[in-house]
Structure formats: structure tokens, C-alpha cells
Scaffold this motif. Structure first.
Motif, PDB file in Angstrom:
ATOM      1  N   ARG A 142       0.837  -1.198   0.000  1.00  0.00           N
ATOM      2  CA  ARG A 142       0.000   0.000   0.000  1.00  0.00           C
ATOM      3  C   ARG A 142       0.874   1.252   0.000  1.00  0.00           C
ATOM      4  O   ARG A 142       1.552   1.541   0.970  1.00  0.00           O
ATOM      5  N   ARG A 143       0.807   1.972  -1.093  1.00  0.00           N
ATOM      6  CA  ARG A 143       1.547   3.232  -1.176  1.00  0.00           C
ATOM      7  C   ARG A 143       0.801   4.325  -0.414  1.00  0.00           C
ATOM      8  O   ARG A 143       1.388   5.110   0.322  1.00  0.00           O
ATOM      9  N   THR A 144      -0.497   4.380  -0.621  1.00  0.00           N
ATOM     10  CA  THR A 144      -1.380   5.259   0.140  1.00  0.00           C
ATOM     11  C   THR A 144      -2.603   4.457   0.533  1.00  0.00           C
ATOM     12  O   THR A 144      -2.970   3.487  -0.134  1.00  0.00           O
ATOM     13  N   ARG A 145      -3.254   4.848   1.625  1.00  0.00           N
ATOM     14  CA  ARG A 145      -4.449   4.159   2.072  1.00  0.00           C
ATOM     15  C   ARG A 145      -5.359   5.156   2.780  1.00  0.00           C
ATOM     16  O   ARG A 145      -4.910   5.995   3.558  1.00  0.00           O
ATOM     17  N   ARG A 146      -6.648   5.059   2.491  1.00  0.00           N
ATOM     18  CA  ARG A 146      -7.627   5.996   3.064  1.00  0.00           C
ATOM     19  C   ARG A 146      -8.273   5.368   4.299  1.00  0.00           C
ATOM     20  O   ARG A 146      -9.456   5.077   4.331  1.00  0.00           O
ATOM     21  N   ASP A 214       3.646  -1.543  -5.832  1.00  0.00           N
ATOM     22  CA  ASP A 214       2.996  -0.505  -5.040  1.00  0.00           C
ATOM     23  C   ASP A 214       1.658  -0.126  -5.664  1.00  0.00           C
ATOM     24  O   ASP A 214       1.513  -0.079  -6.888  1.00  0.00           O
ATOM     25  N   TYR A 215       0.689   0.178  -4.813  1.00  0.00           N
ATOM     26  CA  TYR A 215      -0.621   0.594  -5.304  1.00  0.00           C
ATOM     27  C   TYR A 215      -1.274   1.514  -4.283  1.00  0.00           C
ATOM     28  O   TYR A 215      -0.845   1.595  -3.135  1.00  0.00           O
ATOM     29  N   ASP A 216      -2.296   2.197  -4.714  1.00  0.00           N
ATOM     30  CA  ASP A 216      -3.051   3.101  -3.848  1.00  0.00           C
ATOM     31  C   ASP A 216      -4.332   2.404  -3.413  1.00  0.00           C
ATOM     32  O   ASP A 216      -5.140   2.004  -4.252  1.00  0.00           O
ATOM     33  N   ARG A 217      -4.512   2.274  -2.109  1.00  0.00           N
ATOM     34  CA  ARG A 217      -5.666   1.570  -1.580  1.00  0.00           C
ATOM     35  C   ARG A 217      -6.866   2.502  -1.525  1.00  0.00           C
ATOM     36  O   ARG A 217      -6.779   3.630  -1.044  1.00  0.00           O
TER      37      ARG A 217
END
Length: 337
Positions: A142-146, A214-217
Motif C-alpha cells: 500500500r503506497r497510500t491508504r484511506r 505498489d498501489y493506492d488503496r
């Protein structure tokens, strides 16, 4: 006993092996509100792949909201989907185990994907790219996660502790069960039948060549996440107890330190008795007893935890039971570990 992979039957099979076959495994627990979107998104992003034959296996982990009825309808409408319903809620990691056990001999690679689509389906295509380059395991990081700040902080803390004390050195694992595994890795995973299961830890333990994507969650759009703080603690606890020597080493260190303190205290007390007038010391005695009894009960608690886990493994109970299936050859089958 290894998973009964021979029970698997591909529906509308494509002749030849010109394209590798990918099976996407998705645990489902009270996700009726998300399943229509799941089918639409996975069909749009993965169902049209030109160089990979991609199929989907939905594992209903004892849902109580009508998820199984939706899965049955999905499988009737789309032959790329198949489903299993477990006899009760066993937990996501055992649901994934059931999916792995139903990987047939004609599957080349397996990926996991959450039903809530917080992990984007198109990332699986990037997993495949790394797999074609030679990676046997591809992790989604997870590169970013909300998520709430406390969830990100706890997840980061757990991952650092697990990486340092539990997982093999050099492993590129990430916490969370979003990954791709080669058929060899899946076969190794099937051989591990312990009761306390954390999927990413078992996959990481196998070794093999690994890569990271890597991905954005994304945020959850419907339903409520079952990944609560309590379950995060439980998963961390299972990983530490099953894969790390840290608890046993802590016991040994505390025992040695306690023995050293006891020896020093004994020398001091004997010296006081020999060279000075002994004064009643109720506070000191009680403080000493409290300290050492606390340490003793801590040790007994950790030892009891190990004994309980040994008991579970010696019973050799089946890990799960399959109540119903759709798109599979064996209806209502029962699998043993």
C-alpha cells in the motif's frame, strides 16, 4: 492430508495451454452489497485479458446477509466464476485456505482479491507482469491508504515487529492478504495445515523469488470491514506465536534476569542479617513477592499458550467444512486437512 485439488473442474474450459491460467480467490463475509460491483469491476479489468485465462473463485465464509444467494446467481450468469460456501464463519485466512485447496492442476498462478475492492483489481495485472519476469510471489504494498490514522500506525508497527522478529530475513512480504503466488508456492502452502493460520505469513515463509508492486488503496464503498482492531491484534499474536522464537527468548531472558536479581537480593539480605540489626520489612517483602509472582505468572501464561497450540495441532481437526458449491465438480464436499 493435502488439499483435494482433483475436485476442481473448470467450466467452459479453453483448449490448449497457450495462455497461463490465473485463479483469483476472494473470501466473502457479509459482502452482499459489494458483490455486484465486484463482478462488474473484475470483469471489466481482468475478464478481458488477452494473454491470460483468468477465472474467479468466491469463498462464502458463512455469511448471514444473502451473499451466498448472490454468488450462486453470479456463477449461473458467468461461467468464469465459481463458488464455495463454508459451513460456518471460519475466518478469512481459513477461507483463503479453502480456496487454495481447490486450485486445480491446470492453474498456473493464483491471486487474492478482497470483495470490497479496496485493493484495485487492475493491480493483479501488474502482479502478472512481475510473475512473467520470474517472481514466484508478488506482494501488493500500500503506497497510500484511506484509513484512519490509528489503523495506519498500528499496521506499520505490526509490520515492523513481524519483519524483525518473525519473518525470514530478506522477505519482501507486506501485511495484508493481497498477493500473487506461483503454482509451486500454492503447492507448498497446501502442505502447511496448522490451525492458527495467517496467510501472508505462511506464503512469506516458503521463500522463493519475490517482487513488490505498489498501489493506492481505495476506500470501502459499502458494508463494514471485518478487519477490526481486535482482529489485527489477533493476527499479530498468531504470527509471533507461530513464527517467532521471541516469546521463548523473552521468557529465558526474564528468567535469567530474575535469577540474578534474586541472587543479589539474597546476598544483600544475608549481609544485613550478619552485620546489622534486622528490622521488620513488610513492604520490602511484599514488593519482592509481587515482582517475582508477577514474573512467574507471566511465564506460566506464555507456556500455557504454547501448550494450548500443541493441543490444537495434536487433535488434527479439519480446518473447515464445505457446505455447498457451485461451478465445482463435487457438490457439498467435505475437506480434511
Amino acid at each position: 492430508m493435502q488439499g483435494n485439488a482433483s475436485n476442481w473442474l473448470w467450466m467452459n474450459d479453453v483448449s490448449g495451454k497457450s495462455r497461463p491460467r490465473l485463479l483469483v480467490i476472494t473470501p466473502v463475509y457479509n459482502e452482499a452489497a459489494n458483490l455486484d460491483r465486484y463482478v462488474a469491476e473484475t470483469t471489466r479489468t481482468l475478464g478481458t485479458s488477452e494473454n491470460t485465462d483468468i477465472r474467479f473463485l468466491l469463498i462464502d465464509d458463512g455469511s448471514a446477509d444473502g451473499s451466498w444467494a448472490k454468488i450462486e446467481q453470479i456463477c449461473r450468469d458467468n461461467p468464469a466464476f465459481s463458488g464455495l460456501r463454508l459451513s460456518r464463519n471460519f475466518g478469512a485466512h481459513l477461507a483463503l485456505t479453502a480456496g487454495m485447496d481447490h486450485v486445480g492442476p491446470d492453474v498456473d498462478v493464483v491471486a487474492t482479491l478482497a470483495a470490497d475492492l479496496q485493493d484495485p483489481p487492475d493491480t493483479v495485472l501488474r502482479f502478472l507482469t512481475e510473475w512473467r519476469k520470474g517472481a514466484s510471489i508478488v506482494w501488493g504494498r500500500r503506497r497510500t491508504r484511506r484509513d484512519h490514522g490509528w489503523r495506519r500506525l498500528v499496521s506499520m508497527l505490526f509490520e515492523n515487529l513481524i519483519r524483525r522478529y518473525a519473518m525470514p530475513r530478506g522477505s519482501k512480504f507486506t501485511t495484508g492478504s493481497f498477493f500473487l503466488a506461483d503454482r509451486r508456492v500454492v503447492d507448498c502452502f497446501k502442505e502447511m495445515r496448522e490451525s492458527a493460520r495467517v496467510t501472508f505469513a505462511l506464503i512469506a515463509w516458503t521463500g522463493f523469488d519475490q517482487a513488490v508492486v505498489d498501489y493506492d488503496r481505495a476506500s470501502r464503498t459499502a458494508g463494514k470491514s471485518g478487519w477490526t482492531f481486535g482482529r489485527m491484534i489477533h493476527a499479530f499474536y498468531d504470527v509471533v506465536m507461530s513464527f517467532s522464537q521471541m516469546p521463548a527468548r523473552v521468557l529465558t531472558t526474564v528468567g535469567l534476569a530474575t535469577s540474578a536479581l534474586s541472587g543479589a537480593a539474597l546476598i544483600y539480605l544475608v549481609g544485613i542479617w550478619l552485620f546489622s540489626e534486622v528490622q521488620p520489612g513488610w513492604t520490602g517483602i511484599m514488593a519482592t513477592m509481587t515482582l517475582f509472582f508477577g514474573v512467574l505468572f507471566l511465564m506460566l501464561g506464555i507456556i500455557s499458550e504454547y501448550l494450548y497450540r500443541i493441543l490444537l495441532e495434536t487433535k488434527k481437526r479439519p480446518l473447515y467444512f464445505v457446505a455447498r458449491s457451485v461451478g465445482l465438480q463435487s457438490e457439498g464436499s467435505q475437506l480434511e486437512p
